[in-house]
Design a protein around this motif. Sequence first.
Motif, mmCIF file in Angstrom:
data_model
loop_
_atom_site.group_PDB
_atom_site.id
_atom_site.type_symbol
_atom_site.label_atom_id
_atom_site.label_comp_id
_atom_site.label_asym_id
_atom_site.label_seq_id
_atom_site.Cartn_x
_atom_site.Cartn_y
_atom_site.Cartn_z
ATOM 1 N N ALA A 61 -5.352 4.562 -3.789
ATOM 2 C CA ALA A 61 -4.312 3.546 -3.737
ATOM 3 C C ALA A 61 -4.903 2.152 -3.603
ATOM 4 C CB ALA A 61 -3.355 3.836 -2.579
ATOM 5 N N ARG A 62 -5.904 2.018 -2.739
ATOM 6 C CA ARG A 62 -6.552 0.715 -2.564
ATOM 7 C C ARG A 62 -7.314 0.308 -3.827
ATOM 8 N NH1 ARG A 62 -6.450 -1.421 2.410
ATOM 9 N NH2 ARG A 62 -5.711 -0.101 4.133
ATOM 10 N N VAL A 112 2.259 2.008 -3.445
ATOM 11 C CA VAL A 112 1.253 2.591 -4.343
ATOM 12 C C VAL A 112 0.987 4.044 -3.961
ATOM 13 C CG1 VAL A 112 -1.093 2.387 -5.239
ATOM 14 C CG2 VAL A 112 0.247 0.329 -4.757
ATOM 15 N N LEU A 113 0.998 4.349 -2.680
ATOM 16 C CA LEU A 113 0.791 5.731 -2.227
ATOM 17 C C LEU A 113 1.868 6.678 -2.756
ATOM 18 C CD1 LEU A 113 -0.397 5.296 1.469
ATOM 19 C CD2 LEU A 113 -1.654 6.461 -0.363
ATOM 20 N N ASP A 128 -6.503 9.811 -1.061
ATOM 21 C CA ASP A 128 -5.318 9.175 -1.633
ATOM 22 C C ASP A 128 -5.242 7.701 -1.238
ATOM 23 O OD1 ASP A 128 -4.197 11.569 -2.874
ATOM 24 O OD2 ASP A 128 -3.860 12.252 -0.822
ATOM 25 N N TYR A 129 -5.591 7.415 0.001
ATOM 26 C CA TYR A 129 -5.633 6.005 0.430
ATOM 27 C C TYR A 129 -6.697 5.232 -0.346
ATOM 28 C CZ TYR A 129 -2.390 6.475 4.351
ATOM 29 O OH TYR A 129 -1.255 6.656 5.112
ATOM 30 N N ARG A 131 1.039 1.485 -8.585
ATOM 31 C CA ARG A 131 1.615 2.790 -8.254
ATOM 32 C C ARG A 131 1.508 3.752 -9.440
ATOM 33 N NH1 ARG A 131 7.977 3.997 -7.290
ATOM 34 N NH2 ARG A 131 7.924 3.595 -9.527
ATOM 35 N N CYS A 180 -6.516 1.100 -6.857
ATOM 36 C CA CYS A 180 -5.521 0.690 -7.846
ATOM 37 C C CYS A 180 -4.968 -0.700 -7.535
ATOM 38 C CB CYS A 180 -4.389 1.713 -7.914
ATOM 39 S SG CYS A 180 -4.903 3.304 -8.604
ATOM 40 N N ALA A 205 -2.032 4.894 -9.770
ATOM 41 C CA ALA A 205 -2.397 5.865 -8.731
ATOM 42 C C ALA A 205 -1.920 7.264 -9.086
ATOM 43 C CB ALA A 205 -1.811 5.441 -7.383
ATOM 44 N N ARG A 247 0.979 8.975 -5.451
ATOM 45 C CA ARG A 247 0.124 10.128 -5.160
ATOM 46 C C ARG A 247 0.922 11.358 -4.720
ATOM 47 N NH1 ARG A 247 -4.007 10.304 -7.583
ATOM 48 N NH2 ARG A 247 -4.850 11.796 -6.069
ATOM 49 N N LEU A 305 0.826 -1.200 0.000
ATOM 50 C CA LEU A 305 0.000 0.000 0.000
ATOM 51 C C LEU A 305 0.867 1.260 0.000
ATOM 52 C CD1 LEU A 305 -2.794 1.327 0.126
ATOM 53 C CD2 LEU A 305 -2.662 1.160 2.628
#
Length: 250
Positions: free
Chosen positions: A117-118, A95-96, A113-114, A149, A120, A152, A99, A92
């Motif tokens: 990310a989830r 992937v963040l 943003d979370y 990532r 994606c 995102a 952002r 996670l």
Amino acid sequence: MIPVEVENLTIAYNQKPVLQEVSFKVPEGKLIGIIGPNGAGKSTLIKGILGLIPTAGGNVEILGESYKKQRKKIGYVPQRGSVDWDFPTNALDVVLMGRYGHVGMLKRPRKKDYEIARECLNKVGMLDFADRQISQLSGGQQQRVFLARALAQDAEIYFMDEPFVGVDAATEKAIIALLNELKARGKTVLVVHHDLQTVDEYFDWVLLLNLRKIAFGPTKETFTIENLQKAYGGKLTFLQDQALVVEDSK
């Protein structure tokens, strides 16, 4: 506006040219395969466009401006071998990172943003592994996380350096589905690729490279036996009209 315009790009290592005066203009909203033999300069081309390595000459424009001005509009998926997979972070958090261009490096990610990310991670089938350390993931799973990532980031142009290498058939199918989804959304995607047997199926346009540009254009017009022989030389054999790369025995 032209997504990517490369003019006379030249790159050298220790004064030895590895790319010589490469020029091309990328059409918008296409999947573009960058192909050529080992050592042809495919990864070097991407790194030069993105300013990751110094260039010896030429010019690159992204959407009509320099890369530095447009970097937020670009997503990059590097080769798996260039990533430190032992870095202590989970899927996670990786992937963040996509952002950061939206929230700023010194600001904390927001709830939105979370959520992105989830979402994606879910698109690449990795939501159940959100809390898993990346070092504990398989090669295919790690590749999916890096694709998430890039998703995102919500970029306009994506560069992917051999995303299919070392992944299983299910992951390869998931990756190409994702690339087609990006294209359907009007994104432009450039992919370094090595499997000639899937070029016709995967890509709209092809850049054939071997230190210089051999050919560039729509796949049906460019991915020809004549151009492949120019790019691969004696390393190319043919089987049932499908081009296969074979290494010289020398």
